[in-house]
Design an enzyme around this catalytic site. Structure first.
Site, PDB file in Angstrom:
ATOM      1  N   LYS A 178       0.750  -1.465   0.034  1.00 18.42           N
ATOM      2  CA  LYS A 178      -0.135   0.380   0.053  1.00 18.42           C
ATOM      3  C   LYS A 178       1.151   1.262   0.069  1.00 18.42           C
ATOM      4  O   LYS A 178       1.767   1.309   0.266  1.00 18.42           O
ATOM      5  CB  LYS A 178      -1.061   0.083   0.739  1.00 18.42           C
ATOM      6  CG  LYS A 178      -2.001   0.587   1.297  1.00 18.42           C
ATOM      7  CD  LYS A 178      -2.978   0.509   3.047  1.00 18.42           C
ATOM      8  CE  LYS A 178      -3.461   1.971   3.492  1.00 18.42           C
ATOM      9  NZ  LYS A 178      -4.507   1.858   2.233  1.00 18.42           N
ATOM     10  N   GLY A 179       0.280   2.074  -0.839  1.00 19.42           N
ATOM     11  CA  GLY A 179       1.083   3.396  -0.516  1.00 19.42           C
ATOM     12  C   GLY A 179       1.541   3.750   0.982  1.00 19.42           C
ATOM     13  O   GLY A 179       1.032   4.087   1.654  1.00 19.42           O
ATOM     14  N   GLY A 180       2.470   4.829   0.722  1.00 21.84           N
ATOM     15  CA  GLY A 180       2.981   4.983   2.028  1.00 21.84           C
ATOM     16  C   GLY A 180       3.259   4.503   3.542  1.00 21.84           C
ATOM     17  O   GLY A 180       4.041   5.168   4.068  1.00 21.84           O
ATOM     18  N   VAL A 181       3.539   2.790   3.602  1.00 23.29           N
ATOM     19  CA  VAL A 181       3.989   2.478   4.143  1.00 23.29           C
ATOM     20  C   VAL A 181       5.197   1.768   4.278  1.00 23.29           C
ATOM     21  O   VAL A 181       6.111   0.727   5.806  1.00 23.29           O
ATOM     22  CB  VAL A 181       3.674   0.507   3.850  1.00 23.29           C
ATOM     23  CG1 VAL A 181       2.097   0.775   3.792  1.00 23.29           C
ATOM     24  CG2 VAL A 181       4.193   0.106   3.027  1.00 23.29           C
ATOM     25  N   LYS A 194       8.028   1.551   1.748  1.00 16.10           N
ATOM     26  CA  LYS A 194       8.143   0.215   0.358  1.00 16.10           C
ATOM     27  C   LYS A 194       9.603   1.004   0.211  1.00 16.10           C
ATOM     28  O   LYS A 194      10.417   0.164   0.113  1.00 16.10           O
ATOM     29  CB  LYS A 194       7.491   0.157  -0.681  1.00 16.10           C
ATOM     30  CG  LYS A 194       5.784  -0.242  -0.887  1.00 16.10           C
ATOM     31  CD  LYS A 194       5.293  -0.520  -1.757  1.00 16.10           C
ATOM     32  CE  LYS A 194       5.321   1.012  -2.665  1.00 16.10           C
ATOM     33  NZ  LYS A 194       3.714   1.954  -1.194  1.00 16.10           N
ATOM     34  N   THR A 195       9.595   2.072  -0.077  1.00 18.89           N
ATOM     35  CA  THR A 195      11.386   3.020  -0.396  1.00 18.89           C
ATOM     36  C   THR A 195      12.193   2.700   0.850  1.00 18.89           C
ATOM     37  O   THR A 195      13.170   2.507  -0.077  1.00 18.89           O
ATOM     38  CB  THR A 195      10.685   4.311  -0.962  1.00 18.89           C
ATOM     39  OG1 THR A 195       9.784   4.532  -1.522  1.00 18.89           O
ATOM     40  CG2 THR A 195      12.145   5.113  -1.126  1.00 18.89           C
ATOM     41  N   SER A 196      11.732   3.037   1.335  1.00 17.89           N
ATOM     42  CA  SER A 196      11.973   2.634   2.718  1.00 17.89           C
ATOM     43  C   SER A 196      13.473   1.092   2.917  1.00 17.89           C
ATOM     44  O   SER A 196      14.752   1.366   3.455  1.00 17.89           O
ATOM     45  CB  SER A 196      12.213   3.392   3.963  1.00 17.89           C
ATOM     46  OG  SER A 196      11.412   4.592   3.750  1.00 17.89           O
ATOM     47  N   ASP A 229       7.771   2.991  -9.513  1.00 19.47           N
ATOM     48  CA  ASP A 229       7.232   3.899  -9.441  1.00 19.47           C
ATOM     49  C   ASP A 229       7.090   5.174  -9.711  1.00 19.47           C
ATOM     50  O   ASP A 229       7.623   6.407  -9.487  1.00 19.47           O
ATOM     51  CB  ASP A 229       6.799   3.854  -7.736  1.00 19.47           C
ATOM     52  CG  ASP A 229       5.816   5.022  -6.813  1.00 19.47           C
ATOM     53  OD1 ASP A 229       4.769   5.813  -7.717  1.00 19.47           O
ATOM     54  OD2 ASP A 229       5.661   4.837  -5.675  1.00 19.47           O
ATOM     55  N   ASN A 269       6.066  -2.718   9.384  1.00 26.03           N
ATOM     56  CA  ASN A 269       7.397  -1.688   9.378  1.00 26.03           C
ATOM     57  C   ASN A 269       6.012  -0.946  10.447  1.00 26.03           C
ATOM     58  O   ASN A 269       5.000  -1.229   9.837  1.00 26.03           O
ATOM     59  CB  ASN A 269       7.056  -0.631   7.687  1.00 26.03           C
ATOM     60  CG  ASN A 269       8.721   0.174   8.063  1.00 26.03           C
ATOM     61  OD1 ASN A 269       9.376  -0.334   8.673  1.00 26.03           O
ATOM     62  ND2 ASN A 269       7.919   1.419   7.280  1.00 26.03           N
TER      63      ASN A 269
HETATM   64  N1  LIG Z   1      10.029   2.709  10.653  1.00 25.31           N
HETATM   65  C1  LIG Z   1       9.972   4.235  10.190  1.00 25.31           C
HETATM   66  N2  LIG Z   1       9.989   4.938  11.318  1.00 25.31           N
HETATM   67  C2  LIG Z   1      10.035   6.037  10.969  1.00 25.31           C
HETATM   68  N3  LIG Z   1       9.729   6.477   9.416  1.00 25.31           N
HETATM   69  C3  LIG Z   1       9.283   5.305   8.779  1.00 25.31           C
HETATM   70  C4  LIG Z   1       9.405   4.191   8.545  1.00 25.31           C
HETATM   71  N4  LIG Z   1       9.520   3.705   7.508  1.00 25.31           N
HETATM   72  C5  LIG Z   1       8.820   4.549   6.555  1.00 25.31           C
HETATM   73  N5  LIG Z   1       9.769   5.716   7.562  1.00 25.31           N
HETATM   74  C6  LIG Z   1       8.639   6.856   6.639  1.00 25.31           C
HETATM   75  O1  LIG Z   1       7.167   6.526   6.124  1.00 25.31           O
HETATM   76  C7  LIG Z   1       7.435   8.116   4.788  1.00 25.31           C
HETATM   77  C8  LIG Z   1       7.369   6.959   3.568  1.00 25.31           C
HETATM   78  O2  LIG Z   1       7.989   6.102   3.763  1.00 25.31           O
HETATM   79  P1  LIG Z   1       8.273   5.181   2.181  1.00 25.31           P
HETATM   80  O3  LIG Z   1       8.690   6.509   0.888  1.00 25.31           O
HETATM   81  O4  LIG Z   1       9.376   4.729   2.279  1.00 25.31           O
HETATM   82  O5  LIG Z   1       7.050   4.603   1.836  1.00 25.31           O
HETATM   83  P2  LIG Z   1       6.781   4.127   0.145  1.00 25.31           P
HETATM   84  O6  LIG Z   1       5.764   3.359   0.700  1.00 25.31           O
HETATM   85  O7  LIG Z   1       7.776   3.619  -0.471  1.00 25.31           O
HETATM   86  O8  LIG Z   1       5.269   5.304  -0.108  1.00 25.31           O
HETATM   87  P3  LIG Z   1       5.161   5.322  -2.239  1.00 25.31           P
HETATM   88  O9  LIG Z   1       3.909   4.510  -1.579  1.00 25.31           O
HETATM   89  O10 LIG Z   1       4.239   6.873  -1.131  1.00 25.31           O
HETATM   90  O11 LIG Z   1       6.275   5.935  -2.543  1.00 25.31           O
HETATM   91  C9  LIG Z   1       9.062   8.351   5.302  1.00 25.31           C
HETATM   92  O12 LIG Z   1       8.979   9.412   5.388  1.00 25.31           O
HETATM   93  C10 LIG Z   1       9.684   7.830   5.756  1.00 25.31           C
HETATM   94  O13 LIG Z   1      11.352   8.013   5.919  1.00 25.31           O
END
Ligand SMILES: Nc1ncnc2c1ncn2[C@@H]1O[C@H](COP(=O)(O)OP(=O)(O)OP(=O)(O)O)[C@@H](O)[C@H]1O
Length: 389
Positions: free
Chosen positions: A73-76, A78-80, A102, A326
Site C-alpha cells: 500500500k502507498g506510504g507504508v 516500501k522505498t525505505s 513508481d 513496518n
Molecule cells: N520504520 C519507520 N520509522 C519511521 N519512519 C519511517 C519508517 N518507515 C518509513 N518511514 C517514513 O515514512 C515515509 C514514507 O516512507 P516510504 O517513502 O518508504 O514509503 P512508500 O511506501 O515507499 O511510499 P509511497 O507509496 O508514497 O512510495 C518516509 O518519510 C519515511 O522516512
C-alpha cells in the site's frame, strides 16, 4: 482525545511517539538502540507476535543474480525498505542496483540525493558499489511511442487506403498501436517501465550486478502489471497477425503493379515489446531468481490490502515468502496513554496477520517505528541493520 493531547503537552515532549526512544543514526551501537532492536514487542494482557528474522544470509547467499521486488500500500515504507535492503546487499559484497518504477519516485528523497534522470546513477556516501535507477513510466511510454512513430506506424493505413484496401485498413485502425498507447490498457505504463529496467540490467555492461532491488508502485499498479502480459500478449498477437496480412497484401499489389511499396514496419517494435513482456512475466514468476516482499504497517486497512495483494500474487504464482510489518511501536517502559492505545491497536493488527489465511504463513518481519524520518545513507543503514537480519 483533547485530554490525551493536553497530557502530551505537559510532558515537555515535542512528539508523543518520542516517549522513550533516542535514535542516533551516526552511532548505531548505543545501548538503547540495541535494546529495542532485540526486544520482542509486548503489551500487558495481549498476545505477542514472536519476532522473526528476515533470513538475510539466505537472501545474500550465492552470486547468481536475484531480483527482490518490494510492494504494498502507498506510504507504508516500501522505498525505505527497498533502499535499506539494497544498501545492505551492497555492504555485503553484492554489486547492487535499486530501481524505482513508481510514477511518484521517492528513491532520491530516501537517499537524500538526486538519482533521477532515467539512467543508472552511483549512490554517493556508500563504500560498496550501489547504483540507483528511477524509471519514469510516462517517459518510457513516450519513448516507445516516438520509436513507433519514427517507423511510420500510422502510415500503413494511408497506404492501404490509397490502394483501395479500406477494409483491411479499417481493421488496422482498430488495432493501431498509437491507439493502444493513447488509451493504454491498465498496467501498460508499469510494464513498459519494468521492461525498460530489464533492458538496462540485461545488457552486458551491467552483468556484474548480482542483486536488483525493485521499489514498485503501490498495490493497484502492481496488480495491473501482473495481469497485463497476458492481455498484451493477446493484443500484440492480433496486431502482428494483421501486420502479416498487410505485408502479404502489399507484396501482392507490388507484384501486380510492379511498383515498390514503402516499408512502414512497426512489427519489430511490437515483437520486441512482446518479447520484453514475456521476460517481465518470467521475471515475476521464477522462484529461483525472484522474490516479492510485501510491506505493510500494523493497521487493519493496510493488512486487509496486503492480504488481497498476496491473494493476487499467489493466484499469479508470484513467489512470496516474507511480509514486513513496518512502523511497529518499539517497546517502552513508560508508555503515555496515546502510545499505550496505539500499541494495543497495533498488537491486534499483528494478531490479525497471524490469523489471516493469506498472510499467516509468511515469514513475519517486524520493523520498528523510528522517531526520525528515514532519509540518507546512515539512516537507511540503521534501518537495514534492524530489518534485514
Ligand atoms: N520504520 C519507520 N520509522 C519511521 N519512519 C519511517 C519508517 N518507515 C518509513 N518511514 C517514513 O515514512 C515515509 C514514507 O516512507 P516510504 O517513502 O518508504 O514509503 P512508500 O511506501 O515507499 O511510499 P509511497 O507509496 O508514497 O512510495 C518516509 O518519510 C519515511 O522516512
Amino acid at each position: 482525545m483533547a485530554a490525551v493531547f493536553r497530557r502530551f503537552s505537559n510532558t515537555n515532549q515535542k512528539y508523543p511517539l518520542l516517549c522513550t526512544l533516542t535514535t542516533n543514526f551516526t552511532s548505531l551501537s548505543t545501548p538503547i538502540n540495541r535494546k529495542y532492536i532485540k526486544a520482542p514487542f509486548q503489551v500487558r494482557g495481549e498476545t505477542t507476535t514472536p519476532e522473526v528474522v528476515a533470513g538475510f544470509d539466505e537472501m545474500a547467499a550465492g552470486n547468481k543474480r536475484k531480483y527482490y521486488m518490494l510492494g504494498g500500500k502507498g506510504g507504508v515504507g516500501k522505498t525505505s525498505c527497498a533502499a535499506s535492503l539494497a544498501l545492505k546487499f551492497a555492504n555485503n559484497g553484492h554489486p547492487t542496483i535499486v530501481v524505482s518504477t513508481d510514477p511518484a519516485h521517492s528513491l532520491s528523497d530516501s537517499f537524500a540525493q538526486d538519482l533521477s534522470g532515467g539512467r543508472l546513477v552511483p549512490v554517493e556516501g556508500v563504500e560498496s558499489p550501489l547504483f540507483a535507477l528511477e524509471i519514469n513510466p510516462d517517459k518510457a511510454k513516450e519513448d516507445f511511442r516516438n520509436r513507433i512513430q519514427k517507423r511510420g506506424g500510422s502510415g500503413v493505413k494511408d497506404i492501404m487506403d490509397g490502394m483501395g484496401l479500406g477494409m483491411l485498413a479499417g481493421q488496422l485502425e482498430q488495432l493501431k498501436l498509437e491507439e493502444l498507447l493513447d488509451t493504454p490498457p491498465p498496467g501498460l505504463d508499469e510494464a513498459l517501465a519494468v521492461s525498460k529496467v530489464m533492458q538496462f540490467v540485461d545488457s552486458q555492461e551491467y552483468s556484474k550486478f548480482s542483486r536488483i532491488v525493485l521499489d514498485t508502485a503501490p498495490t493497484g499498479h502492481t496488480l495491473r502489471l501482473l495481469s497485463l502480459p497476458d492481455f498484451l500478449d493477446g493484443s500484440i498477437g492480433k496486431m502482428m497477425k494483421l501486420k502479416k496480412k498487410l505485408a502479404s497484401a502489399t507484396s501482392a499489389i507490388k507484384s501486380v503493379f510492379g511498383k515498390e511499396v514503402p516499408q512502414q514496419d512497426t512489427s519489430t517494435e511490437l515483437e520486441q515489446l512482446k518479447e520484453r513482456m514475456a521476460k517481465v512475466r518470467d521475471l515475476f514468476h521464477n522462484p529461483d531468481t525472484t522474490e516479492f516482499v510485501v510491506v505493510t504497517i500494523p493497521t487493519v486497512m493496510a493488512i486487509s490490502e496486503s492480504s488481497r495483494l498476496h491473494a493476487s500474487l499467489r493466484k499469479e504464482s508470484v513467489p512470496v515468502q516474507r511480509l514486513i510489518v513496518n512502523q511497529v511501536l518499539p517497546p517502552s517502559g513508560s508508555d503515555c496513554k496515546f502510545c499505550a492505545v496505539r500499541r494495543k491497536d497495533q498488537m491486534r493488527a499483528l494478531n490479525m496477520i497471524r490469523n489471516d489465511p493469506e498472510l499467516g504463513g509468511l515469514k513475519l518481519i517486524q520493523s520498528p517505528l523510528i522517531e526520525m524520518e528515514i532519509r540518507g545513507v546512515p539512516a537507511l543503514k540503521f534501518m537495514g541493520d534492524m530489518v534485514w537480519r
